[in-house]
Design a protein around this motif. Sequence first.
Motif, PDB file in Angstrom:
ATOM      1  N   GLY A 510       0.829  -1.201   0.000  1.00 29.97           N
ATOM      2  CA  GLY A 510       0.000   0.000   0.000  1.00 29.97           C
ATOM      3  C   GLY A 510       0.859   1.244   0.000  1.00 29.97           C
ATOM      4  O   GLY A 510       1.977   1.241   0.524  1.00 29.97           O
ATOM      5  N   ARG A 511       0.335   2.307  -0.601  1.00 27.74           N
ATOM      6  CA  ARG A 511       1.081   3.562  -0.670  1.00 27.74           C
ATOM      7  C   ARG A 511       0.223   4.693  -0.182  1.00 27.74           C
ATOM      8  O   ARG A 511      -1.000   4.667  -0.327  1.00 27.74           O
ATOM      9  CB  ARG A 511       1.443   3.859  -2.124  1.00 27.74           C
ATOM     10  N   GLY A 512       0.864   5.690   0.389  1.00 28.77           N
ATOM     11  CA  GLY A 512       0.127   6.877   0.772  1.00 28.77           C
ATOM     12  C   GLY A 512       1.064   8.055   0.729  1.00 28.77           C
ATOM     13  O   GLY A 512       2.256   7.916   1.036  1.00 28.77           O
ATOM     14  N   THR A 513       0.560   9.187   0.333  1.00 24.08           N
ATOM     15  CA  THR A 513       1.434  10.368   0.295  1.00 24.08           C
ATOM     16  C   THR A 513       0.813  11.501   1.087  1.00 24.08           C
ATOM     17  O   THR A 513      -0.415  11.624   1.208  1.00 24.08           O
ATOM     18  CB  THR A 513       1.670  10.866  -1.153  1.00 24.08           C
ATOM     19  N   SER A 514       1.679  12.330   1.644  1.00 23.24           N
ATOM     20  CA  SER A 514       1.238  13.512   2.371  1.00 23.24           C
ATOM     21  C   SER A 514       2.489  14.293   2.727  1.00 23.24           C
ATOM     22  O   SER A 514       3.598  13.739   2.739  1.00 23.24           O
ATOM     23  CB  SER A 514       0.504  13.111   3.655  1.00 23.24           C
ATOM     24  N   THR A 515       2.321  15.543   3.070  1.00 17.90           N
ATOM     25  CA  THR A 515       3.474  16.288   3.580  1.00 17.90           C
ATOM     26  C   THR A 515       3.715  15.905   5.042  1.00 17.90           C
ATOM     27  O   THR A 515       4.746  16.237   5.606  1.00 17.90           O
ATOM     28  CB  THR A 515       3.241  17.810   3.477  1.00 17.90           C
ATOM     29  N   ASP A 516       2.763  15.208   5.649  1.00 15.36           N
ATOM     30  CA  ASP A 516       2.899  14.734   7.031  1.00 15.36           C
ATOM     31  C   ASP A 516       3.205  13.231   6.980  1.00 15.36           C
ATOM     32  O   ASP A 516       2.410  12.447   6.450  1.00 15.36           O
ATOM     33  CB  ASP A 516       1.562  15.009   7.734  1.00 15.36           C
ATOM     34  N   THR A 517       4.346  12.847   7.520  1.00 17.05           N
ATOM     35  CA  THR A 517       4.764  11.448   7.355  1.00 17.05           C
ATOM     36  C   THR A 517       3.823  10.465   8.051  1.00 17.05           C
ATOM     37  O   THR A 517       3.599   9.365   7.557  1.00 17.05           O
ATOM     38  CB  THR A 517       6.197  11.212   7.878  1.00 17.05           C
ATOM     39  N   VAL A 518       3.247  10.859   9.217  1.00 11.25           N
ATOM     40  CA  VAL A 518       2.340   9.927   9.902  1.00 11.25           C
ATOM     41  C   VAL A 518       1.062   9.753   9.082  1.00 11.25           C
ATOM     42  O   VAL A 518       0.549   8.643   8.916  1.00 11.25           O
ATOM     43  CB  VAL A 518       2.018  10.412  11.335  1.00 11.25           C
ATOM     44  N   LEU A 519       0.597  10.866   8.500  1.00 13.84           N
ATOM     45  CA  LEU A 519      -0.604  10.796   7.659  1.00 13.84           C
ATOM     46  C   LEU A 519      -0.333   9.949   6.409  1.00 13.84           C
ATOM     47  O   LEU A 519      -1.181   9.136   5.993  1.00 13.84           O
ATOM     48  CB  LEU A 519      -1.021  12.221   7.269  1.00 13.84           C
ATOM     49  N   ALA A 520       0.863  10.100   5.836  1.00  7.73           N
ATOM     50  CA  ALA A 520       1.225   9.276   4.664  1.00  7.73           C
ATOM     51  C   ALA A 520       1.204   7.805   5.063  1.00  7.73           C
ATOM     52  O   ALA A 520       0.686   6.953   4.325  1.00  7.73           O
ATOM     53  CB  ALA A 520       2.604   9.674   4.154  1.00  7.73           C
ATOM     54  N   GLY A 521       1.716   7.506   6.250  1.00  6.90           N
ATOM     55  CA  GLY A 521       1.719   6.125   6.738  1.00  6.90           C
ATOM     56  C   GLY A 521       0.304   5.600   6.920  1.00  6.90           C
ATOM     57  O   GLY A 521      -0.016   4.466   6.543  1.00  6.90           O
ATOM     58  N   ALA A 522      -0.572   6.446   7.512  1.00  5.69           N
ATOM     59  CA  ALA A 522      -1.965   6.033   7.737  1.00  5.69           C
ATOM     60  C   ALA A 522      -2.635   5.712   6.405  1.00  5.69           C
ATOM     61  O   ALA A 522      -3.359   4.723   6.269  1.00  5.69           O
ATOM     62  CB  ALA A 522      -2.722   7.155   8.453  1.00  5.69           C
ATOM     63  N   ARG A 523      -2.378   6.544   5.411  1.00  4.06           N
ATOM     64  CA  ARG A 523      -2.996   6.305   4.090  1.00  4.06           C
ATOM     65  C   ARG A 523      -2.488   5.005   3.470  1.00  4.06           C
ATOM     66  O   ARG A 523      -3.253   4.248   2.874  1.00  4.06           O
ATOM     67  CB  ARG A 523      -2.697   7.483   3.156  1.00  4.06           C
ATOM     68  N   ALA A 524      -1.186   4.767   3.621  1.00  6.01           N
ATOM     69  CA  ALA A 524      -0.614   3.543   3.037  1.00  6.01           C
ATOM     70  C   ALA A 524      -1.208   2.314   3.724  1.00  6.01           C
ATOM     71  O   ALA A 524      -1.527   1.310   3.088  1.00  6.01           O
ATOM     72  CB  ALA A 524       0.903   3.564   3.186  1.00  6.01           C
ATOM     73  N   TYR A 525      -1.354   2.405   5.040  1.00  6.85           N
ATOM     74  CA  TYR A 525      -1.877   1.271   5.808  1.00  6.85           C
ATOM     75  C   TYR A 525      -3.333   0.999   5.429  1.00  6.85           C
ATOM     76  O   TYR A 525      -3.754  -0.136   5.217  1.00  6.85           O
ATOM     77  CB  TYR A 525      -1.745   1.604   7.292  1.00  6.85           C
ATOM     78  N   LEU A 526      -4.092   2.101   5.306  1.00  7.56           N
ATOM     79  CA  LEU A 526      -5.501   1.948   4.943  1.00  7.56           C
ATOM     80  C   LEU A 526      -5.629   1.436   3.508  1.00  7.56           C
ATOM     81  O   LEU A 526      -6.558   0.668   3.182  1.00  7.56           O
ATOM     82  CB  LEU A 526      -6.208   3.298   5.093  1.00  7.56           C
ATOM     83  N   ASP A 527      -4.703   1.832   2.658  1.00 11.27           N
ATOM     84  CA  ASP A 527      -4.685   1.349   1.267  1.00 11.27           C
ATOM     85  C   ASP A 527      -4.581  -0.182   1.256  1.00 11.27           C
ATOM     86  O   ASP A 527      -5.301  -0.868   0.525  1.00 11.27           O
ATOM     87  CB  ASP A 527      -3.479   1.984   0.557  1.00 11.27           C
TER      88      ASP A 527
END
Length: 546
Positions: A510-527
Amino acid sequence: MSSPPSALDDGQELSTQGKSFNLTDIIMTNHVKIFDTTLRDGEQAPGFSMTSGQKLKMAKALEGLGVDIMEAGFAAASPGDFEAIKTIATEVKDSIVCSLARCNEGDIRASGEAIKPAAKSGRGGRIHTFIATSPLHREFKLKMSMDEIVRRATAGIELARQYTDDVEFSCEDAIRTERDYLKRVVEAAIKAGATTINIPDTVGYTTPEEIQSLFEFLASDIEGADSVTFSAHCHDDLGLAVANSLAAVRGGARQVECALNGIGERAGNCALEEVAMALRTRKDFFGLSTQLKTEGLYGASKLLATITGNPVPRNKAIVGKNAFAHESGIHQHGVLANRETYEIMKPEDVGVSTDNLVLGKHSGRAALKNRAETLGFELGDNQLQSLFVKFKHLADEKKEVFDADIEALILGEAVGEIGPWALESLYVSAGSDDGKRPVATVRLHHEDGRKETWSQEAAGPVNATFLAISHITGQPLHLDSFSVQSVTEGEDAMAEASVMVSTEFSSYHGRGTSTDTVLAGARAYLDVINRIERRADRQKSIAAQH
Ligand SMILES: CC(=O)SCCNC(=O)CCNC(=O)[C@H](O)C(C)(C)COP(=O)(O)OP(=O)(O)OC[C@H]1O[C@@H](n2cnc3c(N)ncnc32)[C@H](O)[C@@H]1OP(=O)(O)O
Ligand SMILES: CC(C)C(=O)C(=O)O
């Protein structure tokens, strides 16, 4: 096609310093001992030090690989290294455990004590003692005369023999040592009781032709040569460590000193995985074997990278991510027809999974069709053509196209964006040193209308976020890896998080992007969670249709 000449063709005549001799008469064994120095020379390089526990873990992996000897450390270096060697000598049963020592009493006694558990058990332990022999080292470093060095070497070996019958002696910087003097030191070492004579290219200076001729000289001109094993220890300063080690073996060395992933002082040592696979793959040429279980190479290399935090470069021979990967259409087409078109080794022989065609913008229809079939989709020509167009668009945007992306394309879904779950909000408190643990509060909504919030405490903010998502979705996942990298530049750089998860049936990325690394991680995990749920739904509807 005529086969290349073997290094051990019967009756091969070698000429050294005007003398002729037959190498097969001198070298009786076709077994090359693998002397692993990951835990000594490897560990002594900046950025590679390991705790005692980590050294033991690596030692067990090396034992599993089947290394003949492992140099577990330098006992006199520190109490920690002494204890680590002692523990390894106690725990390791199938490899000889060795400690390095200078030619002085303190180092040799420390090594003797550290390897005692192995010596006591009857397996035997090795003391490896060394002293430099080259003019530069004699004059500027040791400030010792030639005679003094011979005396030190002899006394050191004799003392080591009081602890064990297995004593290795190294002439440090042997390559830059005058041949006559090297002969004198080596003959004295053999007389004193050394059983292995190591000829290090300490500064990675030699060339294949030069080192082969040096080993031939040793085998033919040294008194007592037939009672010892000659060993090569090559450094990689000119990128020649593996080539030089193989040349040394052609010259008569029957022990190669090497380290996993080629780690070691400066540019490193001869890479264990490379020399082992060269001997195995070109057995037709070298006529020699090791006892390594090469199927463990990839796993051991990964373990070392994880323990030391130094990733293996993608293009590293044998164990790099690209070593058996093919992205170009022409190569993929060939490999699908017959792997040997572009592979000289079987990936499974080094422990790499065979499903390794990397799909990207250079891939062609053959590879795409093959991957779709592996994923369970039979495509007609028109479907393949339309998928191929979508795939190329996606590959222009992404470095690698993963299985889940292809599934999503086939099913006409946008990649990594569609639910069932969507992240509504994430709030994280972290960073205080007042004893409070980080807390993540996550709010998700499901496409069926449910909205749920959960707050979770954990050791770190990312961990807390993942646990909260798992709690809401009811998907407790075991992470294979989590990484974040910056994909743009500057202070507001965009972070791309990447999460790999394995379930019983499949792997998900899963991948996720954001300028906030924790938010990017959350998106990748949810992906990942969304991919798992979509797949489960799909399978349910396929089952219902049948
Ligand atoms: C080529 C190689 O990889 S060799 C292995 C290199 N690895 C290491 O050095 C890691 C472990 N080393 C250490 O922890 C420390 O260097 C120790 C504990 C061994 C020694 O520390 P110190 O006593 O402070 O000595 P230091 O490191 O400053 O200098 C090395 C000394 O050993 C001497 N020496 C070096 N090699 C040898 C040798 N093979 N035999 C005898 N003496 C030697 C040097 O001449 C110098 O002597 P001096 O102190 O009388 O000048
Ligand atoms: C101690 C010896 C074998 C060594 O590491 C070297 O010379 O590089």
